[in-house]
Design an enzyme around this catalytic site. Structure first.
Site, PDB file in Angstrom:
ATOM      1  N   SER A 139      35.512  69.923  48.228  1.00 51.99           N
ATOM      2  CA  SER A 139      36.058  71.135  47.633  1.00 51.99           C
ATOM      3  C   SER A 139      35.052  71.707  46.657  1.00 51.99           C
ATOM      4  CB  SER A 139      37.365  70.836  46.894  1.00 51.99           C
ATOM      5  OG  SER A 139      37.797  71.944  46.126  1.00 51.99           O
ATOM      6  N   TYR A 152      41.275  65.503  40.453  1.00 48.77           N
ATOM      7  CA  TYR A 152      41.069  66.049  41.799  1.00 48.77           C
ATOM      8  C   TYR A 152      39.616  66.476  41.983  1.00 48.77           C
ATOM      9  CZ  TYR A 152      41.241  69.270  45.742  1.00 48.77           C
ATOM     10  OH  TYR A 152      40.980  69.903  46.933  1.00 48.77           O
TER      11      TYR A 152
END
Length: 265
Positions: A139, A152
């Protein structure tokens, strides 16, 4: 030539299901891995009907050790599998101080431990045969701690670093490793993490994301960032990182940390 089979984790929806669709339409047999066996079977039935490829469904919760070992064994032992798409993952938004140790550990188990172990299960076989590909879904959050998703983002930074390290180690052995770094993409990950995707300013359709990632795959890019308009920005970022390396091998601390010592002298 026979196309290699592709094992896709997190294949029941979103990015994983779209990868399965695209590879099936390219003529690859599939092994689909996820927890929701009903959705996997429905996807498998549709793709068999549309493409005629062979598809196996492997139900597994990758945070469960026994299930993870089952998928590892399939990757080690099934010589037909030539591509691993390490897609399964979850998000955890909100402040670090508001998250519990259990939720943090669960996220790391899925986004870090499972990704690493599955790559480790298949890499020796790929390296031995001199062919194979590992696709890890990271990501852009892993590049941006200021986005405020500390754990995350850290897991996705790990995925990127792991992918770059594996590329460095395995490319000469004929193994291709790609890290794909999406930005906001319209998948169920938002609902599962408690956020409304419709409140975001810019969200990419999952089909467009995967199609772009596959262009990078075909080009054998080590890092693919589908939303980034100017690839030169990544090249400059990577060059700046590499420029740091010569400064690491020093016998003494940099002068800026020795100001008091120098002043006394």
């Amino acid at each position: 030539m026979t196309q290699p089979a592709v094992l896709v984790t997190g294949a029941s929806s979103g990015i994983g299901a779209t990868y399965a669709d695209r590879f099936a339409h390219r003529g690859h047999d599939l092994v689909l891995v996820a927890r929701d066996v009903a959705r996997l079977e429905a996807l498998a039935e549709r793709l068999r009907r549309e493409t005629g490829v062979a598809i196996d469904v492997l139900q597994a919760d990758l945070t469960d050790t026994v299930d993870l070992q089952k998928v590892e064994a399939r990757l080690r032992d099934d010589a037909s599998i030539g591509v691993l798409v390490n897609n399964a993952g979850a998000a955890l938004f909100g402040g670090f101080a508001d998250q519990t140790p259990a939720t943090v550990a669960g996220l790391i188990a899925l986004n870090v431990t499972a990704v690493t172990r599955l790559a480790a299960a298949v890499a020796p076989r790929f390296a031995k045969t001199g062919q194979g590909a590992i696709v890890n879904i990271g990501s852009v959050v892993g590049l941006a701690p200021e986005y405020g998703a500390s754990v995350y983002g850290a897991t996705k930074a790990f995925v990127q670093f792991l992918s770059q390290g594996l590329d460095f180690e395995l490319r000469s052995k004929g193994v291709y490793v790609q890290a794909v770094l999406p930005a906001a993409t319209r998948t169920e990950i938002w609902e599962r993490s408690g956020r409304d995707v419709n409140t975001l300013a810019a969200v990419m359709d999952v089909g467009e994301l995967v199609d772009a990632a596959l262009v990078g795959f075909d080009r054998r890019e080590p890092i693919t960032i589908p939303p980034l308009p100017d690839a030169a920005l990544w090249d400059a970022f990577d060059a700046a990182r590499k420029a740091l390396a010569p400064g690491f091998g020093q016998s003494h601390a940099a002068a800026r940390y020795r100001a008091a010592e120098l002043a006394e002298a």
